[in-house]
Design an enzyme around this catalytic site. Sequence first.
Site, mmCIF file in Angstrom:
data_model
loop_
_atom_site.group_PDB
_atom_site.id
_atom_site.type_symbol
_atom_site.label_atom_id
_atom_site.label_comp_id
_atom_site.label_asym_id
_atom_site.label_seq_id
_atom_site.Cartn_x
_atom_site.Cartn_y
_atom_site.Cartn_z
ATOM 1 N N SER A 111 4.422 89.476 -5.934
ATOM 2 C CA SER A 111 5.429 88.496 -6.369
ATOM 3 C C SER A 111 6.810 89.126 -6.245
ATOM 4 C CB SER A 111 5.194 88.123 -7.835
ATOM 5 O OG SER A 111 5.578 89.194 -8.678
ATOM 6 N N ASP A 112 7.829 88.318 -5.976
ATOM 7 C CA ASP A 112 9.174 88.856 -6.156
ATOM 8 C C ASP A 112 9.304 89.176 -7.646
ATOM 9 O OD1 ASP A 112 11.763 89.745 -5.940
ATOM 10 O OD2 ASP A 112 12.490 88.015 -4.812
ATOM 11 N N TRP A 113 10.264 90.020 -7.971
ATOM 12 C CA TRP A 113 10.337 90.568 -9.334
ATOM 13 C C TRP A 113 10.580 89.474 -10.377
ATOM 14 C CZ3 TRP A 113 8.512 93.632 -6.179
ATOM 15 C CH2 TRP A 113 8.290 94.980 -6.427
ATOM 16 N N GLY A 114 9.493 89.136 -11.102
ATOM 17 C CA GLY A 114 9.603 88.076 -12.106
ATOM 18 C C GLY A 114 9.281 86.696 -11.574
ATOM 19 N N ALA A 115 8.794 86.613 -10.331
ATOM 20 C CA ALA A 115 8.561 85.281 -9.742
ATOM 21 C C ALA A 115 7.222 84.674 -10.152
ATOM 22 C CB ALA A 115 8.647 85.361 -8.220
#
Length: 824
Positions: free
Chosen positions: A222-226
């Site tokens: 995941s993108d960071w926090g996605a």
Amino acid sequence: MGEDEISTLLGKLDLPRKVRLLTGASTWRTHAEPAVGLAALTLSDGPAGVRGPAWDERSPSVLLPCASALAAAWDEPLVERLGALLAAEARRKGVHVVLAPTLNLHRSPLGGRHFECFAEDPELAGRTGAALIRGLQENGVAAAAKHYTANDAETDRLTVDVRVGERALREVYLAPFEAAVEAGVRLVMAGYNAVDGVTMTQSPLLAQPLKGAWGFDGVVVSDWGAARSVTAAAAAATDLVMPGPEGPWGEALVAAVRSGAVPESAVDDKVRRLLRLAGRVGALDPVAERPQSAPAPGAGQSGAALLRTAVAAGTVLLENRGVLPLDPAALRSLAVIGAHAAAPRAQGGGSAGVFPYPSDSPLDAVRLALPATVDVLHAAGPAVHPPAPVGLDGIEALDCRDPRTGRPGVRLRVLDGDGAELHTEYRLSGRLLEPPLPPGAHTLEVTALVRPTVAGEWTWGVGGFGRLELTVGDATLVDGEFPAATDDPALLHVSPPCRYGRIRLPAGRPVRVAARRRLDPGAGRAVLLTAAPPAPDPAAAIAEAVRAARAADAAVVCVGTTEESECEGRDRTGLVLPGPQDALVEAVAAANPRTAVVVTAGGPVELPWRTRAGAVLLGWFPGQEGGAGLADVLLGRAEPGGRLPTTWPARLADAPVTATAPRAGRLSYDEGLHIGHRAWLRRQGPPPAYWFGHGLGYTAWAYEESAVQGPAGAGGPHRATAFTVRVRLRNTGARAGREVVQVYLARPGSAVERPVRWFAGYAAVRAAAGAAVTAEVPVPWRALRHWSPQEGRWRWEPGRYEVLIGPSAGRIALSDAVRLRCPS
Ligand code: BGC
């Protein structure tokens, strides 16, 4: 590590242990699992350098030219070597996965991360990205292609719902990722955005085509926090949630599997992919842990030489009226002008940023390169840069020291709620992004004993969110509450805003400066102490520059964008150069016809004076060797090899596709297939300033003849060559050079919608002055295909295709044709 061995390892783990592996252990690390010999993996941004496991100015990184500069080189072997340099950096810093390349496209010139993406064109972006991936991965480090997919702008990037038609999605936005998977990329990062109503970490596009038709066997991170949901993201094809240790999975995912909401086989597949990745990067037994310390290529000769070559290779000569290259033997004096001459911008803002090694500015490099007989006159021009962090990043007019030790730098203190010191350390920079946070940490404080060498009104800034205070001597310049109005990690953790105050200071007298920020939950932990010297009167600064230009044989004016634009987390609001830089160029060019303008930017800027300047060079964000590489180009030691990877509008208002802001949460890609040069060609309107592919180099070429070999058949494997275009051209200039021969296709009368013409392939050739050379441009089958939404598959339309050959999308020098047979 074979698949059977991975199955054996998987069998040793119970459900909670498996699930634990699927969320990061920290911001940049995954969990280790000793039961199966799995070491923790370290992931780090990319793409212009490898930051390492922490944002820390004490651990500098080699800094490459930005991605648009790499694509501008149209030189895949060079990009592959740069990928190998990134891999060496990764190994030196103990990094297993570099979060690069960024494969989103230059859809709108306003895109805030333009500099981090390669091109407007999917074929060029895919080929350049694949080269970087090969260079990284052939040297034992995994690449992560990001951000899957249609994540081409920053406004509301955490929530934007991109609406894009199926053909445009397949043929334009997914195509570079398809090339990355073909190149064997080990990870793909799912973006923050949604496509057609589904956020990317839950998107069916992860299963098909990524893991299905394309056969991607790596990890979707995941993108960071996605990743925001338990069941949807877990049941979809996201494999690894970053960062950790918090996140939506953990216990909740264990419970979801136990209740049957998520099948255990989905978890097993994710863990299997993670183990496979670990095996590939040497983080799984029996492969021993890799050595963590290798010599720093930043300091080494070979890395620096390669980067310097890359600067010249990507620099685009946009205009030249006989001014460049400068002949050092014929020069008696040279004026070097502009804020970017002494304080150049080497990289764009956001997660791609690193703390680079110190390097020569254009001014230093030109001084070094010219014989002592040449007088170099310097005029800084009007101030354009926002206040810069004190300390390492250097503000020339400020001596800045740690008040406790007197060493150059600052003092960081971490305080508890009563103001008692919990931790303190000496730091080199006033930009502290990941300060240590012992339990009970409540406030961060950065102090410095500064001594201005210039008297006048200084600007001071404190950066971060929450309660902020800034004192200079006895004066309080900032004192207030500035709550975080965003949850975008790039703004919270990397580029939080600064609050400013001004104060008159005498020269030579030391004064104590203190910046404080309170640590509020969810407000990030970055703290910045920034400063700017008294700004000269802009008109006087321009007049001084004009005097220098008049007095010199030739002038070089360095202009560009600043930290306030071209930054992750926000789109640009315009393309005009900040401050009075246009006025500066106009005045200098009028004063000296032998004026070369050097533009430092990651994406398009308006150049209203471009036809009045003697020469215009686009240097991009050139990385650590920007100064040295520029000096090579200016003095003709290297040719400016770059060709534009994106079409430049003369004015923002002319650009056919500009929108970056969603309406009611949606951003519609109404232009469909027609972005970049395709859009400019289709639209009846003012032409661009410079077309995709444009770049002059230092010689001239005549395109003499072409011949096409093939195609045989009605379609074929997408990567395979369908036909080859042989182009004979001649170097008609006075020096050896390199030309990028481009092939475009057109299909008038097509039964399906098509661009007016589209980029299909290129080849670069070199020739001595006067010599002829033959370029062989392979055109792959994928350049001829189109996606059929009705049939859900690729098709090739039989019939005649025009083959258009030239030095840019707007200049066709030769034409030919091919015919595709009907499928039998
Ligand atoms: C960016 C990614 C980056 C990640 C980790 C995100 O905000 O979109 O490109 O890799 O942060 O820094």
